[in-house]
Design an enzyme around this catalytic site. Structure first.
Site, PDB file in Angstrom:
ATOM      1  N   ASP A  99       0.903  -1.312  -0.042  1.00 52.15           N
ATOM      2  CA  ASP A  99       0.127   0.109  -0.207  1.00 52.15           C
ATOM      3  C   ASP A  99       0.814   1.279  -0.038  1.00 52.15           C
ATOM      4  OD1 ASP A  99       1.136   0.173   2.534  1.00 52.15           O
ATOM      5  OD2 ASP A  99      -0.975  -0.624   3.438  1.00 52.15           O
ATOM      6  N   GLU A 135      -2.229   5.024   2.775  1.00 56.59           N
ATOM      7  CA  GLU A 135      -2.370   3.817   2.512  1.00 56.59           C
ATOM      8  C   GLU A 135      -3.586   3.141   2.198  1.00 56.59           C
ATOM      9  OE1 GLU A 135       1.402   4.593   5.261  1.00 56.59           O
ATOM     10  OE2 GLU A 135      -0.946   5.211   5.132  1.00 56.59           O
ATOM     11  N   HIS A 245      11.410   6.666  15.635  1.00 57.72           N
ATOM     12  CA  HIS A 245      11.271   7.054  14.070  1.00 57.72           C
ATOM     13  C   HIS A 245      12.088   8.462  14.103  1.00 57.72           C
ATOM     14  CE1 HIS A 245       9.329   8.306  10.249  1.00 57.72           C
ATOM     15  NE2 HIS A 245       9.099   6.832  10.151  1.00 57.72           N
TER      16      HIS A 245
END
Length: 387
Positions: A99, A135, A245
């Protein structure tokens, strides 16, 4: 019969992990298949880590990643590069995965060239086009362009059927992420070079945490981290491993809420091999990742999903995953329940894993060769193995 030219297209670390078993499986059939591996490098460094781990050398590397890139930039550069490659190679089939923006760009470019598309990990849906964003629409739009739908689960096949996809074009294969996971864990590994040598995996209950979703940026993430802080303060035997992240918006909040906290290990994102080894040695997982919802159940690890929706309802139905959102109280309560109640923990840890048995790539390539007339036998649908 001439050899079938099959082009795989991917561009991010998650795609690379899940497509690596496909690339390796394609190479097992040189009498039938000429593989062409093309990466967009939508994500550069993280993609390269996986290519190195699985010893994959792409035939084409578009290297499209640029500072400050947005969805428009990625889509435009991916399609321009893929157009040139497909025009030159003229593949018989293009395989895309999942996706990402690369996925949709690959499928659309193949369609413009009138090349059939195979969609690996087809049929995942939340029903909300903005969750997850982008997505959900990437996979729906890709599905509209797809000729061979490789659905990981029966539920994914049902989603495709509801959208009018003929069952004859859908194969239930399991998820290739389990193929990659099991192959990686079979390799020897230690944590001496990852900054995790001081984590007491054998003495503590380790909670692995990952957060990165756009919809969770800001206060939702802050609430999660505040709950984690309270948990670490209450449970002296709990340690948190948190690969943070690289998005500055994530890192700033993490440092504000969890920086310099005892037994919280804030580290850079891990390469795939150390990550799955941390996963295997953790007690439970808190995440907003889609892929981890599939991987952790194979290892008997309960997963608490920090989202309000999921495109992977099979794990919830099987009992391996709970969807808990991001409110501070909910995160605290659900985590404490698994830390306090051994019966609740075991119920999740021992539930059936609905996502795969390590043989998905074989089913996918067998389906392709059978459908296109190269071999007589078609694959059996994947069925959830019972523990």
């Amino acid at each position: 019969m001439k050899r079938l030219k099959v082009m795989t297209v991917f561009g991010t670390r998650p795609e690379a992990i899940k497509m690596a078993p496909i690339v390796m499986e394609l190479a097992k059939y040189p009498q039938y298949i000429q593989p062409v591996t093309t990466v967009t490098a939508q994500h550069r460094e993280m993609l390269d880590q996986v290519l190195s781990l699985f010893n994959i050398t792409p035939n084409y590397d578009l290297d499209i990643m640029a500072p400050g890139q947005n969805l428009f930039d990625i889509t435009h550069r991916a399609m321009q590069g893929l157009h040139q490659v497909m025009e030159k190679e003229q593949p018989d089939l293009v395989l895309v995965h999942g996706d990402t923006t690369t996925t949709f760009a690959g499928a659309l470019t193949a369609f413009y060239h009138q090349i059939p598309v195979g969609h690996v990990e087809a049929g995942l849906r939340t029903g909300n086009k903005y969750s997850p964003y982008p997505e959900e629409m990437n996979r729906k739009l890709t599905g509209s362009l797809t000729d061979f739908h490789f659905a990981p689960t029966i539920s994914s096949r049902a989603n495709l059927n509801r959208e009018g996809i003929d069952s004859a074009n859908i194969y239930v294969t399991g998820n290739t992420v389990i193929d990659a996971l099991l192959a990686t864990l079979n390799q020897p590994y230690n944590f001496s070079e990852t900054g995790l040598a001081n984590v007491r995996f054998d003495e503590s209950r380790v909670i692995l945490v990952t957060t990165h979703r756009r919809e969770n940026l800001g206060e939702p993430m802050r609430h999660v981290y505040q709950a984690l802080k309270s948990i670490v303060e209450i449970y002296s035997d709990v340690e948190v491993v948190f690969p943070v992240h690289k998005n500055p918006l994530v890192r700033n909040i993490v440092q504000q809420e969890l920086g310099n906290l005892a037994r919280v290990h804030l580290i850079d994102p891990l390469e795939y091999q150390p990550f799955v080894n941390v996963l295997a040695r953790s007690y439970l997982i808190l995440t907003d990742s889609g892929g981890i919802q599939e991987e952790a159940p194979s290892l008997g690890k309960p997963v608490l999903v920090l989202r309000d929706t999921t495109e992977r309802p099979e794990a919830i139905e099987a009992g391996t995953v709970k969807l808990i959102g991001t409110s501070r109280q909910d995160v605290f309560d659900h985590t404490c329940l698994l830390l306090n109640n051994k019966m609740e923990y075991e119920k999740m840890a021992n539930a059936c894993n609905p996502y795969g048995d390590g043989k998905a790539a074989g089913r996918i390539i067998t389906a392709i060769l059978n459908r296109l007339g190269y071999i007589p036998d078609s694959p059996q649908d994947f069925v959830c193995p019972k523990k």
